[in-house]
Write a protein that holds these residues in place. Structure first.
Motif, short mmCIF file in Angstrom:
data_model
loop_
_atom_site.label_atom_id
_atom_site.label_comp_id
_atom_site.label_asym_id
_atom_site.label_seq_id
_atom_site.Cartn_x
_atom_site.Cartn_y
_atom_site.Cartn_z
N UNK A 136 50.19 20.63 5.36
CA UNK A 136 50.42 19.27 5.15
C UNK A 136 49.91 18.65 6.49
N UNK A 137 49.26 17.33 6.34
CA UNK A 137 48.89 16.73 7.44
C UNK A 137 50.16 16.03 8.32
N UNK A 138 49.93 16.37 9.56
CA UNK A 138 50.69 15.66 10.75
C UNK A 138 50.75 14.00 10.25
N UNK A 139 49.97 13.47 9.67
CA UNK A 139 49.89 12.02 9.38
C UNK A 139 50.86 11.79 8.34
N UNK A 140 51.15 12.88 7.52
CA UNK A 140 51.93 12.96 6.41
C UNK A 140 53.48 12.98 6.85
N UNK A 141 53.46 14.34 7.54
CA UNK A 141 54.92 14.77 7.97
C UNK A 141 55.68 14.22 9.09
N UNK A 142 54.64 13.76 10.18
CA UNK A 142 55.23 13.23 11.17
C UNK A 142 56.14 11.88 10.95
N UNK A 143 55.63 10.70 10.13
CA UNK A 143 56.38 9.51 9.67
C UNK A 143 57.49 10.10 9.00
N UNK A 144 57.63 11.30 8.07
CA UNK A 144 58.84 11.66 7.44
C UNK A 144 59.78 11.91 8.52
N UNK A 145 59.20 12.68 9.58
CA UNK A 145 60.47 13.19 10.64
C UNK A 145 60.90 12.17 11.29
N UNK A 146 59.93 11.12 11.66
CA UNK A 146 60.59 9.93 12.38
C UNK A 146 61.43 9.07 11.80
N UNK A 147 61.34 9.00 10.41
CA UNK A 147 62.16 8.06 9.72
C UNK A 147 63.51 8.69 9.33
N UNK A 148 63.57 10.20 9.45
CA UNK A 148 64.75 10.85 9.30
C UNK A 148 65.59 11.52 10.40
N UNK A 181 62.69 14.09 13.99
CA UNK A 181 61.44 14.18 15.00
C UNK A 181 62.25 14.62 16.29
N UNK A 182 63.45 14.33 16.44
CA UNK A 182 64.03 14.76 17.89
C UNK A 182 64.07 16.43 17.75
N UNK A 183 64.58 16.98 16.62
CA UNK A 183 64.66 18.56 16.87
C UNK A 183 63.42 18.94 16.82
N UNK A 184 62.37 18.58 15.90
CA UNK A 184 60.98 18.85 15.58
C UNK A 184 60.31 18.74 16.94
N UNK A 185 60.35 17.70 17.70
CA UNK A 185 59.78 17.36 18.78
C UNK A 185 60.17 18.49 20.08
N UNK A 186 61.46 18.69 20.06
CA UNK A 186 61.88 19.62 20.99
C UNK A 186 61.17 20.80 20.68
N UNK A 241 51.19 17.30 25.13
CA UNK A 241 52.20 17.41 23.82
C UNK A 241 52.46 15.90 23.57
N UNK A 242 52.25 15.61 22.05
CA UNK A 242 52.54 14.27 21.69
C UNK A 242 53.81 13.96 21.57
N UNK A 243 54.44 12.93 22.11
CA UNK A 243 55.79 12.59 21.70
C UNK A 243 55.94 11.23 20.98
N UNK A 244 57.08 11.33 20.15
CA UNK A 244 57.11 10.11 19.25
C UNK A 244 58.18 9.21 19.92
N UNK A 245 58.07 7.82 19.70
CA UNK A 245 58.83 6.61 20.24
C UNK A 245 60.45 7.27 20.13
N UNK A 246 60.64 7.79 19.18
CA UNK A 246 62.18 8.17 18.70
C UNK A 246 62.56 9.44 19.98
N UNK A 247 61.59 9.92 20.26
CA UNK A 247 62.12 10.96 21.40
C UNK A 247 62.31 10.38 22.69
N UNK A 248 61.58 9.28 22.88
CA UNK A 248 61.54 8.39 24.40
C UNK A 248 62.92 7.93 24.23
N UNK A 249 63.53 7.59 23.10
CA UNK A 249 64.84 6.78 23.08
C UNK A 249 66.05 7.66 23.42
N UNK A 250 65.63 9.14 23.58
CA UNK A 250 66.80 10.00 23.91
C UNK A 250 66.97 9.93 25.31
#
Ligand code: C2E
Ligand code: CA
Ligand code: CA
Ligand code: CA
Length: 280
Positions: free
Chosen positions: A71-83, A86-91, A116-125
């Motif tokens: 499964x492409x990260x283009x598909x699952x990263x957005x799902x992880x971000x909305x749910x 991403x914080x647990x996955x990113x860690x 390592x790629x960081x999501x905006x949601x991780x930066x908010x932590x």
């Protein structure tokens, strides 16, 4: 009943097959977090075109789903971000990348820094920098060997005080920051000036049109001179042809990443790649 019927109809309308598939994927993603064989990283070398050296290795998430295959990260990263997953996955991915780097070093390979790629949601932590510091310590990795990639769009939200504090704390640790997908987002020059990323990564959408579209060439040339004037390093992403590489070289950009040099590689192949490099 009328009311019940309406609710049911609404439920049905809100749960299209596409949404059901997405919810199923979100549940699977939660399970995949704990399964290193399913959720893992590939590594793509970033090359100095002048010396042939590997200057960095970008880690990219890969999900080998038990039924759906890759499964492409283009598909699952957005799902992880909305749910918020991403914080647990990113860690988890950060931990994986650092552990991998340490094991390559212990094997005596000529390791380059890893990004390592960081999501905006991780930066908010608010305690992101503490997490990063703890992981660096655990894996005995010098901070200079870690680069964090933040998209321009995530940085554009950095006007907010908490994100800006987190970025300052990360810089204070000594890890370097790369501004990803540069040219596509909405960061302004003031933000660029304020945060002084060590590097900007010019988005593939511009690089792929070198030699084809004079407009894109003008934009790339402008981004290159902008970053040179700011004293910021540049990486060109998605370099696929020698023509693009030579054009970039002529315009003063010699740090390149793309299929011309290598696709993202499984960890074992990345190790072989490092091992086979000419020693400098
Ligand atoms: P990105 O960070 O911009 O990563 C670069 C993407 O371009 C990767 O796609 C890479 O495989 C691809 N690429 C590299 N060179 C070339 C080339 O020469 N030609 C073409 N056509 N493509 C090239 P990938 O691995 O599918 O990742 C897509 C995006 O998913 C990433 O874009 C990033 O935004 C996100 N992503 C991937 N891994 C992670 C992760 O661990 N954490 C987070 N937050 N996001 C990730
Ligand atoms: Ca990236
Ligand atoms: Ca990018
Ligand atoms: Ca991208």
């Amino acid at each position: 009943r009328r009311a019940g019927g309406t609710t049911w109809a609404r439920y049905h309308a809100e749960h299209t097959p596409a949404q059901q598939a997405r919810e199923a994927l979100e549940n699977d993603l939660r399970l995949a977090l704990g399964r290193p064989d399913e959720m893992h990283l590939h590594y793509q070398p970033i090359i100095n075109f002048r010396t042939g050296q590997v200057v960095c290795m970008e880690s990219l998430a890969r999900w080998q789903h038990p039924r759906l295959g890759m499964v492409s990260p283009e598909r699952f990263i957005p799902i992880a971000e909305e749910s918020s997953l991403i914080v647990a996955l990113g860690h988890r991915l950060l931990d994986t990348a650092l552990a991998q780097w340490q094991s390559w070093r212990q094997a005596g390979l000529p390791v380059a820094p890893v990004s390592v790629n960081l999501s905006g949601r991780q930066l908010c932590k608010p305690d992101l920098a503490d997490d990063v510091a703890a992981l660096l310590h655990r894996h005995q990795m010098p901070p200079a060997m870690l680069q964090l990639e933040i998209t321009e769009t995530a940085l554009a939200q950095a006007g907010t005080a908490p994100i800006s504090r987190t970025l300052d704390a990360l810089k204070a640790l000594g890890v370097s920051i790369a501004l990803d997908d540069f040219g596509c987002g909405y960061a302004n020059l003031q933000q660029l000036y304020r945060f002084r990323p060590e590097q900007i990564k010019i988005d593939r959408s511009f690089i792929s049109k070198i030699g084809l579209d004079p407009h894109s060439e003008v934009i790339v040339a402008a981004l290159l001179s902008l970053s040179q004037n700011f004293g910021v390093g540049v990486v060109a992403e998605g370099v696929e042809t020698l023509e693009q590489a030579n054009w970039l070289w002529r315009h003063g950009c010699d740090v390149l990443q793309g299929f011309l040099f290598s696709r993202p590689l499984p960890a074992t192949e990345m190790a072989a790649y490092l091992r086979d490099l000419p020693q400098s």
